[in-house]
Design an enzyme around this catalytic site. Structure first.
Site: not given
Ligand SMILES: [Zn+2]
Length: 328
Positions: A244-245, A248
């Protein structure tokens, strides 16, 4: 919405008064390419505050007072305009055949910084095996091996840097200690993924910086150490916080960005979603306009066991961002 997951027992910040044992090299900034205006200075010198460029994953019911870096509509518009400008800028500097060549397959060098309070497991000393497993999870997730789109990104672990420094443990989101940690430890150019592992403030699972045209010393992702595969973070210990990170870091927004209206997460094949999904609410449908909520997407907030995919649109957006911001 059902039982809450078990939350980790939070320990108070064990900031000891002992002499810091900094086991690190400060020579790393020497490898930054000359063309990148790498700044080892604090984030204040950047065009925007560091937290505009970062985003976090949180646990439901956690102690976080706020999601540190949810983007406003104005912030997403600014980011979209910046990516377009970055693409134009790069195109101007490319000539001939190079003008149209963009990467479609990318291997990202990864440097992992293990922040430790001491040599115990609860003090942050997680084994190399968990880090290797995390790299495998990244390769499977971004490679489409778990059921999503193959994004073209793969990850190669370059080094593990273990740092014992009680004043950096836990890692406190947005703190001067975090900026100090990163400016001391960050290595490589814009293409190098720096991952910082530790106990985290505010019940956070992780946070990340979005790409910027001028490389910031805060660039990178911060991930709860026990969220790595085999860790103790119940329901969040299969390594998907890392995935997830990194999403980003490659310019993806949350699937619930913007809610039901507007351009949402700026990706056309992720259904709009009014708010984050926690746990694994199969069939959740919070917006009337498009399909059911993308709770299985890595950019939602659901359990690791629930999320397994990026979409082709997200893959395309990440590659575009790579070529705009991080490609050599
Ligand atoms: Zn996030």
């Amino acid at each position: 919405m059902g039982p809450r997951p078990n939350l980790l027992t939070r320990r108070t910040a064990g900031v000891a008064s002992t002499t810091l044992a900094l086991l690190l090299s400060t020579a790393a900034v020497g490898v930054v390419p000359a063309a990148s205006a790498f700044s080892a200075a604090p984030a204040e010198v950047c065009a925007e505050p560091a937290d505009v460029h970062s985003d976090a994953r949180v646990r439901p019911g956690g102690g976080a007072k706020h999601e540190p870096n949810e983007l406003t509509l104005a912030e997403t518009r600014e980011r979209e305009a910046d990516m377009a400008a970055a693409l134009r800028e790069r195109a101007r500097f490319r000539t001939g055949a190079g003008a149209t060549v963009t990467a479609t397959a990318v291997t990202i060098p990864v440097v992992v910084h293990v922040i430790q309070e001491n040599s115990t497991r609860t003090g942050g000393n997680i084994p190399d095996s968990m880090i290797n497993s995390q790299i495998n999870v990244l390769n499977q997730s971004f490679g489409g091996a778990t059921g999503g789109a193959a994004t073209g990104f793969s990850f190669q672990l370059q080094s593990i840097n273990r740092v014992t420094n009680p004043s950096w443990y836990p890692i406190v989101q947005g703190s001067s200690a975090e900026r100090s940690m990163k400016s001391s430890l960050r290595t490589g150019g814009k293409n190098t993924l720096n991952i910082y592992l530790g106990e985290l403030s505010d019940d956070l699972l992780g946070w990340a910086t979005f790409p910027t045209r001028r490389l910031s010393s805060t660039d990178g992702v911060v991930v709860l150490n026990e969220s790595l595969p085999g860790g103790t973070a119940t329901n969040y210990n299969q390594g998907d916080t890392g995935t997830h990170e990194v999403g980003h870091w490659l310019n993806l927004y949350h699937t619930f960005q913007g809610g039901c209206s507007g351009s949402g997460d700026s990706v056309s094949d992720t259904a709009a979603e009014a708010s984050p999904a926690f746990e694994c609410p199969t069939g959740r449908d919070t917006c009337t306009a498009s399909g059911v909520d993308p709770i299985t997407n890595f950019m939602d907030y659901s359990y690791d066991s629930c999320m397994y995919q990026f979409t082709p649109g997200q893959a395309s957006r990440m590659l575009t961002a790579w070529n705009a911001y991080r490609a050599a």
